[in-house]
Design an enzyme around this catalytic site. Structure first.
Site, mmCIF file in Angstrom:
data_model
loop_
_atom_site.group_PDB
_atom_site.id
_atom_site.type_symbol
_atom_site.label_atom_id
_atom_site.label_comp_id
_atom_site.label_asym_id
_atom_site.label_seq_id
_atom_site.Cartn_x
_atom_site.Cartn_y
_atom_site.Cartn_z
ATOM 1 N N PHE A 1 -12.429 -28.405 39.720
ATOM 2 C CA PHE A 1 -10.982 -27.979 39.653
ATOM 3 C C PHE A 1 -10.780 -27.097 40.871
ATOM 4 O O PHE A 1 -11.491 -26.850 41.657
ATOM 5 C CB PHE A 1 -10.730 -27.119 38.331
ATOM 6 C CG PHE A 1 -11.605 -25.779 38.181
ATOM 7 C CD1 PHE A 1 -10.712 -24.609 38.657
ATOM 8 C CD2 PHE A 1 -12.656 -25.979 37.551
ATOM 9 C CE1 PHE A 1 -11.460 -23.551 38.425
ATOM 10 C CE2 PHE A 1 -13.157 -24.765 37.279
ATOM 11 C CZ PHE A 1 -12.640 -23.338 37.779
ATOM 12 N N LYS B 1 -24.770 -13.567 52.351
ATOM 13 C CA LYS B 1 -24.343 -12.239 52.561
ATOM 14 C C LYS B 1 -25.500 -11.206 51.948
ATOM 15 O O LYS B 1 -26.046 -11.672 50.740
ATOM 16 C CB LYS B 1 -23.051 -11.981 52.034
ATOM 17 C CG LYS B 1 -21.886 -12.594 52.960
ATOM 18 C CD LYS B 1 -20.559 -12.032 52.673
ATOM 19 C CE LYS B 1 -19.581 -12.641 53.447
ATOM 20 N NZ LYS B 1 -18.211 -11.797 53.283
ATOM 21 N N GLU C 1 -7.113 -20.643 54.305
ATOM 22 C CA GLU C 1 -8.512 -20.540 53.901
ATOM 23 C C GLU C 1 -8.978 -21.404 52.531
ATOM 24 O O GLU C 1 -8.405 -21.085 51.409
ATOM 25 C CB GLU C 1 -9.154 -19.231 53.735
ATOM 26 C CG GLU C 1 -10.642 -18.800 53.474
ATOM 27 C CD GLU C 1 -11.322 -17.860 53.102
ATOM 28 O OE1 GLU C 1 -11.843 -17.094 53.864
ATOM 29 O OE2 GLU C 1 -10.972 -17.288 52.209
#
Length: 226
Positions: free
Chosen positions: A40, A114, A141
């Site tokens: 989705f 990260k 983005e």
């Protein structure tokens, strides 16, 4: 209309258009009886409070400007969720091949995790928006991640606001452990991907076959396409 409304309007338009197009890609897979790598799609324009926080962080003036549009690349944000981690490269390649947007930058936080444990794949794109003043190209983005990655990121985002980015050591350690657990879940699910997809297909077909109304609608659609 205020200056911020005028500034953000093309971003809102871009998010709406990208969501429709990306959901359209998912529908095309389904129409072709293929499994869609896109589960989705969601999208948003960054709230003014978040834009303000970013300007403070980057030392920018909090006012609509070309400089702000260039420096804040995620004012318009779209998120694509995949069921399986190995579907992410497929989605990335589909986006690279599109001729209605240009990929400007890619950041792989799945391979290069990260320190916090955050995983996701980010693509900065340039997208043309048609306005009454003419075409305007904006930066947006696109984040691509699994459902497990998204669950973790949503929790981490909420906690980040609570602790202003400075987590207690116990919370930080638990978040890192949870991130690893989520990724192990993704890896395990990928190992039985075919079984899961077959089961989902069977379930869908069974539900349609057992529902007279769905059978009737499908039959009408088939005749209309002749």
């Amino acid at each position: 209309m205020g200056q911020w409304d005028r500034f953000l309007q093309p971003y809102k338009q871009a998010v709406d258009e990208l969501k429709i197009k990306l959901k359209g890609m998912r529908a095309q897979f389904e129409k072709s009886n293929e499994t869609s790598p896109i589960e989705f799609v969601t999208g948003r324009v960054k709230p003014l409070a978040s834009i303000y926080d970013k300007t403070l962080e980057k030392g920018l003036v909090f006012e609509p400007s070309d400089m702000l549009a260039h420096e804040l690349q995620d004012i318009a944000g779209v998120r694509i969720m995949c069921q399986f981690v190995d579907e992410i490269p497929t989605v990335i390649e589909l986006l690279r091949q599109r001729n209605d947007l240009t990929v400007v930058e890619e950041r792989d936080y799945i391979t290069n995790v990260k320190v916090s444990g955050y995983r996701s794949y980010h693509m900065i794109i340039e997208y043309p928006v048609g306005t009454i003043q003419g075409e305007k190209k904006i930066l947006a983005e696109i984040q691509i991640r699994t459902l497990a990655m998204n669950f973790w990121a949503s929790i981490e985002h909420s906690l980040n606001y609570k602790y202003k980015g400075i987590f207690p050591e116990e919370i930080k350690n638990r978040l890192q452990s949870a991130a690893e657990a989520a990724f192990r879940l993704d890896e395990e699910m990928s190992l039985i991907r075919e079984e899961i997809q077959e089961a989902q297909k069977y379930f869908t077909e069974y539900k349609e076959a057992s529902n007279p109304k769905v059978r009737e609608d499908n039959s009408k659609g088939a005749h209309e396409n002749l």
